[in-house]
Motif scaffolding. Structure first.
Motif, PDB file in Angstrom:
ATOM      1  N   LEU A  13      40.123  46.498  17.707  1.00  0.00           N
ATOM      2  CA  LEU A  13      40.696  47.308  16.631  1.00  0.00           C
ATOM      3  C   LEU A  13      40.916  46.523  15.342  1.00  0.00           C
ATOM      4  O   LEU A  13      40.844  47.091  14.255  1.00  0.00           O
ATOM      5  N   ALA A  18      31.986  50.736  22.181  1.00  0.00           N
ATOM      6  CA  ALA A  18      32.740  51.977  22.012  1.00  0.00           C
ATOM      7  C   ALA A  18      33.925  52.037  22.968  1.00  0.00           C
ATOM      8  O   ALA A  18      35.025  52.457  22.594  1.00  0.00           O
ATOM      9  N   GLY A  19      33.714  51.584  24.208  1.00  0.00           N
ATOM     10  CA  GLY A  19      34.797  51.606  25.185  1.00  0.00           C
ATOM     11  C   GLY A  19      35.930  50.671  24.810  1.00  0.00           C
ATOM     12  O   GLY A  19      37.108  51.001  24.981  1.00  0.00           O
ATOM     13  N   ARG A  46      36.771  49.731  21.765  1.00  0.00           N
ATOM     14  CA  ARG A  46      37.492  50.306  20.630  1.00  0.00           C
ATOM     15  C   ARG A  46      38.406  51.439  21.094  1.00  0.00           C
ATOM     16  O   ARG A  46      39.550  51.570  20.638  1.00  0.00           O
ATOM     17  N   GLN A  47      37.909  52.258  22.021  1.00  0.00           N
ATOM     18  CA  GLN A  47      38.739  53.345  22.542  1.00  0.00           C
ATOM     19  C   GLN A  47      39.955  52.798  23.294  1.00  0.00           C
ATOM     20  O   GLN A  47      41.079  53.301  23.137  1.00  0.00           O
ATOM     21  N   LEU A  48      39.732  51.748  24.084  1.00  0.00           N
ATOM     22  CA  LEU A  48      40.831  51.132  24.824  1.00  0.00           C
ATOM     23  C   LEU A  48      41.856  50.533  23.868  1.00  0.00           C
ATOM     24  O   LEU A  48      43.075  50.653  24.078  1.00  0.00           O
ATOM     25  N   LYS A  71      42.490  51.468  20.774  1.00  0.00           N
ATOM     26  CA  LYS A  71      43.219  52.566  20.128  1.00  0.00           C
ATOM     27  C   LYS A  71      44.280  53.144  21.051  1.00  0.00           C
ATOM     28  O   LYS A  71      45.394  53.478  20.620  1.00  0.00           O
ATOM     29  N   LEU A  72      43.955  53.245  22.333  1.00  0.00           N
ATOM     30  CA  LEU A  72      44.914  53.767  23.307  1.00  0.00           C
ATOM     31  C   LEU A  72      46.111  52.829  23.430  1.00  0.00           C
ATOM     32  O   LEU A  72      47.271  53.279  23.503  1.00  0.00           O
ATOM     33  N   GLU A  83      47.537  50.534  28.032  1.00  0.00           N
ATOM     34  CA  GLU A  83      47.057  51.812  28.572  1.00  0.00           C
ATOM     35  C   GLU A  83      47.682  52.146  29.916  1.00  0.00           C
ATOM     36  O   GLU A  83      47.653  53.299  30.356  1.00  0.00           O
TER      37      GLU A  83
END
Length: 448
Positions: free
Chosen positions: A245, A346-347, A349-351, A353-354, A428
């Motif tokens: 991030l 992508a994974g 970045r998603q992690l 953000k979470l 998470e």
């Protein structure tokens, strides 16, 4: 081979061969002050069954991080590790593999390390990374030593936001080599204070982002100041998920980036083993410690992998070596690589953000508790709060209720005058229920 203990007759025969009158005589060169006068203060030997029972009782006193609300961070983080990671690293070709000195029979190990290096370089935004070091703190210490070699200077400036354990590890290694470490006073949001401490003797400036209090800092201005004085910038990260991030160290002008990679693919493991990440600018590659795996082609032109630029003391003359660390965290590095491969960009970045979203929920919940002041202005998944009571006492009280409420700053740095500061983290794995229970229990404890 079974373990067959020596008999008294065996020992007597061996002593006679070497010409020693007793076993104690073998230690004659050890100063008397360094020898124990009697047995170590430990229980006497027991049978296997008794030992198993004793260890089981000790293990039962531990509380798994997943047994309830858990908000500890400060350098070691609870994240979800997919079952597939453990399944793959348990395969015999990975679990039992050893040092890849012979590339003709170690291509799998070498390729895995090469992929690890590629991922670390991408995460840190720097062109070259090594095959890992023991953990983040030893990587930090090695970075200080590397900067001293590169600049031929003997002073390192450590920010007040650097994890105290990292600062202590750097001092342990550096002072024996004549390198001074000047650590600034602990500060929640003052990474840029290192600029005023830079002088003509400074080999490097060591900053951390997010720092031990969770504060995120753009260190670009620090990089400019360090470079203007001929010093290097070392950027430390203890939470590798933050790379998904935040701006990378390379983007901010870092010469060397070091990190703890435990967050990716590795569980808490009672504090270890972990995996140190180390990357640098290409111009500094020959002073980089540890192993470096490179890609090449064989006699038939096929892609292959080898150890290259091995500047470890095990390979060359000790005085010419860049490091006395003689291995890398191979299995932990493999777990890191597998998890990163499963996540992808992508994974990750998603992690990330979470993680940030959960931390914001925790921040809002704690900010509403009377007697709590949120102190960290910009954070990723971790921040510091000031309590109306000593943090250590509050943590102990919450633990009695099954809530692990973070890490008191005084535990990391007892002399910093931060007895009322608590460092909390949400990942998470932190649920909404966990946050609500923590806020409710904290409210009740501070009201007593």
């Amino acid at each position: 081979m079974r373990y067959l203990p020596l008999t008294p007759a065996d020992r007597a025969e061996m002593l006679a061969v070497v010409g020693a009158p007793s076993i104690d005589a073998l230690f004659a060169d050890v100063p008397a002050t360094a020898r124990l006068a009697g047995p170590v203060d430990l229980p006497a030997h027991q049978g296997e069954l008794e030992v198993e029972r004793a260890l089981s009782r000790l293990a039962a006193r531990n509380r798994p991080a997943g047994a309830g609300p858990f908000f500890c961070g400060a350098g070691a983080y609870r994240h979800h590790v997919p079952a597939s990671v453990d399944h793959i690293i348990q395969r015999s070709e990975f679990l039992t593999s050893y040092t890849p000195y012979q590339p003709e029979i170690a291509q799998g190990t070498l390729q895995a390390l090469f992929e690890f290096q590629t991922q670390v370089a991408a995460l840190t935004g720097l062109p070259v990374a090594n095959a890992s070091l023991y953990d983040g703190s030893t990587a930090c210490a090695e970075a200080v030593m590397m900067a001293a070699r590169v600049t031929r200077r003997s002073k390192a400036i450590l920010s007040g936001g650097l994890h105290p354990h990292y600062a202590e590890t750097a001092w342990t290694l550096a002072h024996t080599a004549g390198v001074t470490t000047h650590r600034l006073r602990a500060a929640i949001d003052a990474e840029a204070a290192v600029i005023d401490a830079i002088d003509a003797e400074t080999a490097c400036v060591v900053v951390q982002t997010p720092n031990v209090f969770g504060t995120v800092t753009d260190v670009s201005r620090i990089a400019e100041a360090a470079h203007a004085a001929g010093a290097l910038l070392v950027v430390v990260t203890t939470e590798a998920i933050a790379y998904g991030l935040l701006k990378s160290p390379g983007e901010m002008g870092a010469d060397i980036a070091v990190a703890e990679g435990q967050s990716i693919g590795n569980a808490l493991n009672f504090g270890g083993p972990y995996v140190g990440l180390f990357a640098c600018r290409e111009a500094l590659i020959r002073q980089m410690p540890g192993r470096l795996c490179g890609e090449t082609v064989d006699a038939d032109g096929r892609r292959g992998f080898v150890l290259t630029l091995s500047t470890r003391e095990q390979h060359i003359r000790r005085e010419k070596a860049t490091s006395n660390i003689c291995t890398n965290s191979g299995l932990c590095a493999l777990a890191f690589t597998i998890h990163m491969t499963l996540l992808g960009e992508a994974g990750l970045r998603q992690l990330a953000k979470l993680n940030h979203a959960r931390a914001r929920l925790l921040r809002d919940a704690l900010a509403a508790v009377p007697g709590v002041e949120v102190m960290t202005p910009r954070f990723f998944n971790e921040f510091a709060v000031r309590l109306a009571k000593p943090a250590a006492a509050v943590v102990n009280a919450l633990a009695a209720d099954g809530i692990i409420g973070g890490v008191p700053a005084s535990r990391l740095d007892p002399d910093a005058g931060l007895d009322d500061v608590l460092i909390v983290c949400a990942t998470e794995t932190t649920s909404h229920v966990d946050i609500a229970e923590f806020a409710e229990a904290l409210t009740e404890e501070l009201a007593k």
